[in-house]
Scaffold this motif. Structure first.
Motif, PDB file in Angstrom:
ATOM      1  N   THR A  85       0.867  -1.173  -0.033  1.00  0.00           N
ATOM      2  CA  THR A  85      -0.123   0.199   0.036  1.00  0.00           C
ATOM      3  C   THR A  85       0.880   1.086   0.132  1.00  0.00           C
ATOM      4  N   HIS A  86       0.425   2.292   0.016  1.00  0.00           N
ATOM      5  CA  HIS A  86       1.191   3.579   0.010  1.00  0.00           C
ATOM      6  C   HIS A  86       0.588   4.565   1.088  1.00  0.00           C
ATOM      7  N   LEU A  87       1.204   5.437   1.456  1.00  0.00           N
ATOM      8  CA  LEU A  87       1.091   6.379   2.405  1.00  0.00           C
ATOM      9  C   LEU A  87       1.462   7.781   1.712  1.00  0.00           C
ATOM     10  N   ALA A  88       0.475   8.853   1.574  1.00  0.00           N
ATOM     11  CA  ALA A  88       0.944   9.839   0.604  1.00  0.00           C
ATOM     12  C   ALA A  88       0.858  11.099   1.837  1.00  0.00           C
ATOM     13  N   SER A  89       1.561  12.254   1.714  1.00  0.00           N
ATOM     14  CA  SER A  89       1.755  13.277   2.281  1.00  0.00           C
ATOM     15  C   SER A  89       1.757  14.461   1.498  1.00  0.00           C
ATOM     16  N   ARG A  90       1.843  15.872   1.896  1.00  0.00           N
ATOM     17  CA  ARG A  90       1.885  16.766   0.905  1.00  0.00           C
ATOM     18  C   ARG A  90       3.138  16.862   0.157  1.00  0.00           C
ATOM     19  N   ASP A  91       4.361  16.104   0.522  1.00  0.00           N
ATOM     20  CA  ASP A  91       5.221  16.268  -0.170  1.00  0.00           C
ATOM     21  C   ASP A  91       6.174  15.120  -0.365  1.00  0.00           C
ATOM     22  N   GLU A  92       5.420  13.883  -0.039  1.00  0.00           N
ATOM     23  CA  GLU A  92       6.251  12.582  -0.239  1.00  0.00           C
ATOM     24  C   GLU A  92       5.249  11.411  -0.290  1.00  0.00           C
ATOM     25  N   VAL A  93       5.651  10.171  -0.789  1.00  0.00           N
ATOM     26  CA  VAL A  93       4.850   9.062  -0.719  1.00  0.00           C
ATOM     27  C   VAL A  93       5.635   7.808  -0.537  1.00  0.00           C
ATOM     28  N   GLU A  94       5.041   7.081   0.381  1.00  0.00           N
ATOM     29  CA  GLU A  94       5.828   5.922   0.871  1.00  0.00           C
ATOM     30  C   GLU A  94       4.994   4.684   0.245  1.00  0.00           C
ATOM     31  N   VAL A  95       5.617   3.642  -0.339  1.00  0.00           N
ATOM     32  CA  VAL A  95       4.917   2.608  -0.682  1.00  0.00           C
ATOM     33  C   VAL A  95       5.830   1.189  -0.294  1.00  0.00           C
ATOM     34  N   GLY A  96       4.645   0.347   0.502  1.00  0.00           N
ATOM     35  CA  GLY A  96       5.674  -0.662   1.035  1.00  0.00           C
ATOM     36  C   GLY A  96       4.596  -1.516   1.652  1.00  0.00           C
ATOM     37  N   THR A  97       4.961  -2.424   2.799  1.00  0.00           N
ATOM     38  CA  THR A  97       4.032  -3.251   3.275  1.00  0.00           C
ATOM     39  C   THR A  97       4.408  -3.420   4.879  1.00  0.00           C
ATOM     40  N   ASN A  98       3.617  -4.051   5.647  1.00  0.00           N
ATOM     41  CA  ASN A  98       3.946  -4.037   7.145  1.00  0.00           C
ATOM     42  C   ASN A  98       3.976  -5.634   7.469  1.00  0.00           C
TER      43      ASN A  98
END
Length: 180
Positions: A85-98
């Motif tokens: 999944t991804h986690l977006a913010s105002r200036d970056e995005v993380e794509v990964g898994t837990n």
């Protein structure tokens, strides 16, 4: 994201970062762009599971289960693939898994690992089935873990091109007086 974390260094990443930071400086909140990039990278990763390939296009080494029973590597249970999944913010995005077992698959492993004491259900003993299974306690132990790298997270040239296209589209949409 909680749980396991995987950091992926990508060739060309600095160029993408520079352009996205320049956009952020010009336009401020880039949440919609980052969310779009995250959705795209989730989709690209999902496609890798279908094709059983790394971001660079190399084929994953088939798992022992696949060699013995058929099917696809990294898809024995429906847990890892849909966890990306991804986690977006105002200036970056993380794509990964837990998922805790993701890092050994992503990077490969060949080392001694400690296994904590745990409960386990066994369904056969001495070659005979145990109807309904039997819960047993397993003591802590150390074992050799060897697993080839089956990289599924990352950014390739096509992904980079798509990210840059999304950034350009975002910039053009943000400034409507610019003609395409």
């Amino acid at each position: 994201m909680d749980g396991a974390s995987i950091n992926v260094a990508v060739a060309g990443e600095a160029r993408i970062e520079q352009r996205l930071h320049a956009l952020a400086a010009s336009f401020g909140d880039l949440f919609d762009l980052m969310d779009g990039i995250g959705l795209y990278l989730e989709s690209a990763t999902d496609e890798r599971f279908d094709k059983e390939i790394a971001p660079d296009g190399s084929k994953w080494e088939p798992s022992q289960r696949v060699l013995e029973q058929g099917g696809k590597t990294l898809t024995k249970t429906p847990r890892l693939r849909p966890s990306v999944t991804h986690l977006a913010s105002r200036d970056e995005v993380e794509v990964g898994t837990n998922v805790k077992y993701a890092p050994p698959h992503q990077s490969g492993i060949d080392e001694q690992v400690s296994v904590k004491a745990h409960e386990r259900t066994i369904y056969q003993a001495f070659g005979r089935p145990l109807p309904g299974g039997l819960n047993v306690s397993v003591g802590a132990f150390t074992r050799q873990m060897t697993m080839p790298q089956r990289e599924f997270l990352g950014v390739n040239d096509d992904d980079e091109a798509e990210i840059m296209l999304q950034a350009e589209e975002y910039a053009l949409d943000a400034v409507p007086e610019i003609e395409r």
